[in-house]
Enzyme design. Structure first.
Site, PDB file in Angstrom:
ATOM      1  CE1 TYR A  27      -4.147   1.837   0.846  1.00 28.24           C
ATOM      2  CE2 TYR A  27      -2.534   3.104   2.287  1.00 28.24           C
ATOM      3  CZ  TYR A  27      -3.819   2.943   1.664  1.00 28.24           C
ATOM      4  OH  TYR A  27      -4.681   4.027   1.856  1.00 28.24           O
TER       5      TYR A  27
ATOM      6  CE  LYS B 135      -3.855   4.923  -1.528  1.00 33.26           C
ATOM      7  NZ  LYS B 135      -4.699   5.391  -2.318  1.00 33.26           N
TER       8      LYS B 135
HETATM    9  N1  LIG Z   1      -9.603   5.723   5.246  1.00 30.77           N
HETATM   10  C1  LIG Z   1      -8.292   6.137   5.574  1.00 30.77           C
HETATM   11  O1  LIG Z   1      -7.801   6.178   6.548  1.00 30.77           O
HETATM   12  C2  LIG Z   1      -7.481   6.492   4.035  1.00 30.77           C
HETATM   13  C3  LIG Z   1      -6.293   7.213   4.403  1.00 30.77           C
HETATM   14  C4  LIG Z   1      -5.540   7.355   3.435  1.00 30.77           C
HETATM   15  C5  LIG Z   1      -5.875   7.102   2.263  1.00 30.77           C
HETATM   16  N2  LIG Z   1      -6.970   6.693   2.069  1.00 30.77           N
HETATM   17  C6  LIG Z   1      -7.509   6.394   0.718  1.00 30.77           C
HETATM   18  O2  LIG Z   1      -8.685   6.957   0.166  1.00 30.77           O
HETATM   19  C7  LIG Z   1      -9.576   6.189  -0.588  1.00 30.77           C
HETATM   20  C8  LIG Z   1     -10.568   5.708  -0.143  1.00 30.77           C
HETATM   21  O3  LIG Z   1     -10.614   5.144   1.055  1.00 30.77           O
HETATM   22  P1  LIG Z   1     -12.004   4.651   1.969  1.00 30.77           P
HETATM   23  O4  LIG Z   1     -11.242   4.764   3.224  1.00 30.77           O
HETATM   24  O5  LIG Z   1     -13.092   5.430   1.626  1.00 30.77           O
HETATM   25  O6  LIG Z   1     -12.154   3.054   1.518  1.00 30.77           O
HETATM   26  P2  LIG Z   1     -13.200   2.185   1.415  1.00 30.77           P
HETATM   27  O7  LIG Z   1     -12.893   0.751   1.602  1.00 30.77           O
HETATM   28  O8  LIG Z   1     -14.071   2.453   2.494  1.00 30.77           O
HETATM   29  O9  LIG Z   1     -13.846   2.526   0.027  1.00 30.77           O
HETATM   30  C9  LIG Z   1     -12.974   2.155  -1.243  1.00 30.77           C
HETATM   31  C10 LIG Z   1     -14.073   1.726  -2.379  1.00 30.77           C
HETATM   32  O10 LIG Z   1     -13.332   1.314  -3.563  1.00 30.77           O
HETATM   33  C11 LIG Z   1     -13.964   0.511  -4.209  1.00 30.77           C
HETATM   34  N3  LIG Z   1     -12.882  -0.371  -4.916  1.00 30.77           N
HETATM   35  C12 LIG Z   1     -11.903  -1.096  -4.351  1.00 30.77           C
HETATM   36  N4  LIG Z   1     -11.563  -1.611  -5.473  1.00 30.77           N
HETATM   37  C13 LIG Z   1     -12.037  -1.189  -6.612  1.00 30.77           C
HETATM   38  C14 LIG Z   1     -11.700  -1.632  -7.948  1.00 30.77           C
HETATM   39  N5  LIG Z   1     -10.884  -2.288  -8.477  1.00 30.77           N
HETATM   40  N6  LIG Z   1     -12.683  -0.882  -8.843  1.00 30.77           N
HETATM   41  C15 LIG Z   1     -13.476  -0.048  -8.502  1.00 30.77           C
HETATM   42  N7  LIG Z   1     -13.739   0.396  -7.171  1.00 30.77           N
HETATM   43  C16 LIG Z   1     -13.012  -0.429  -6.429  1.00 30.77           C
HETATM   44  C17 LIG Z   1     -14.528  -0.336  -3.015  1.00 30.77           C
HETATM   45  O11 LIG Z   1     -15.522  -1.390  -3.549  1.00 30.77           O
HETATM   46  C18 LIG Z   1     -14.908   0.569  -2.035  1.00 30.77           C
HETATM   47  O12 LIG Z   1     -16.397   1.080  -2.107  1.00 30.77           O
HETATM   48  C19 LIG Z   1      -8.651   5.021  -0.862  1.00 30.77           C
HETATM   49  O13 LIG Z   1      -7.816   5.052  -2.320  1.00 30.77           O
HETATM   50  C20 LIG Z   1      -7.587   4.887   0.277  1.00 30.77           C
HETATM   51  O14 LIG Z   1      -6.548   4.076   0.097  1.00 30.77           O
HETATM   52  C21 LIG Z   1      -8.013   6.282   2.940  1.00 30.77           C
END
Ligand SMILES: NC(=O)c1ccc[n+]([C@@H]2O[C@H](COP(=O)([O-])OP(=O)(O)OC[C@H]3O[C@@H](n4cnc5c(N)ncnc54)[C@H](O)[C@@H]3O)[C@@H](O)[C@H]2O)c1
Length: 253
Positions: A154, A158
């Protein structure tokens, strides 16, 4: 360069979490929003919420890591909602493990969704932006790009998103397209809830422990990221490009 009067935005991974909050926010900002996620049916509640609030949205099923699927989804958005000139590459997964236990499949799937997916979606969408001489791409990075135990896959993905962002900013700038990355810290979503479960602690305990380390004294909410996306895709941010904005409640280094 002025923006077209009616703009279409694509938000990947927007059936829930940060993506759903971003889709709702961009719709409130006046964009027609394509809600893209793996399961089209799971996108429908977000679309219905946007429509109930007077906005315009479309649910589209896609696997962003699949070339054909990504291309077909972007084509469908262009046909049914309008030429997409905003793209938020938000879809993501985690497959955490220490290096010695990390499988090749877990390495590949994380790199594929984040990096390959963002590449495929950006490549398929850029033509609408360059034709319009206006566009915005926002890529979701993470504070994990700086290194995080158990996340070799990851954090590599990122950190890769940051280099990808800067290169697209250089290539697309002359077409009126800005490209930026947001690197969130701890945001309360299903993704962080799953991490708590894997570590064997309640989400509440996990969240409280994280909040103690964060200067503003709380963990982030999906709307914190949606607000930052809203700024970056707006007219006022036209001179901000190739940047990584850490949205983490404090400095990160
Ligand atoms: N939550 C955190 O603390 C955090 C921190 C830093 C970065 N992020 C990043 O922010 C983004 C959103 O994270 P989140 O926490 O809302 O995650 P989440 O798991 O709640 O949502 C992610 C969504 O992406 C969809 N997804 C996964 N693989 C896919 C694919 N191949 N094609 C289409 N859709 C797909 C999933 O079905 C899900 O609905 C991600 O890129 C994550 O890495 C999150």
């Amino acid at each position: 360069m002025s923006a077209p009067t009616s703009r279409t935005a694509i938000v990947t991974g927007s059936a829930r979490g940060i993506g759903a909050a971003t889709a709702r926010r961009l719709a409130a900002d006046g964009f027609a929003v394509a809600v893209l996620d793996l399961d089209e049916a799971a996108c429908k509640p977000v679309v219905e919420e946007i429509e109930a609030a007077g906005g315009k949205a479309l649910a589209v099923g896609v696997d962003v890591s699949d070339e054909q699927s990504a291309g077909a989804a972007v084509q469908r958005v262009a046909d049914e909602l309008g030429a997409p000139t905003v793209l938020v590459n938000n879809a993501g997964i985690t497959r955490d493990n220490l290096l010695f236990k990390m499988s090749v499949a877990d390495w590949d799937s994380v790199l594929n969704v984040h990096l390959r997916g963002s590449f495929l979606m950006s490549r398929a969408t850029q033509k609408y932006m360059t034709e319009a001489k206006w566009g915005r791409i926002v890529n979701l990075s993470s504070t994990s790009a700086l290194g995080n135990r158990g996340q070799a896959n990851y954090s590599a993905a990122k950190a890769g998103m940051q280099g990808f962002t800067k290169t697209l900013a250089i290539e697309l700038g002359k077409f009126g397209v800005t490209v930026n990355a947001i690197a969130p810290g701890f945001i309360e979503t299903d993704m962080t809830a799953a991490t708590a479960e894997r570590l064997g602690v309640s989400f509440e305990q996990f969240r409280e422990a994280a909040a103690k380390q964060i200067p503003v004294g709380r963990t982030g909410r999906p709307e914190d990221i949606a607000n930052t996306v809203s700024f970056l895709v707006g007219e006022g941010a036209g001179f901000v490009s190739g940047q990584v904005i850490y949205v983490a409640g404090g400095p990160t280094d």
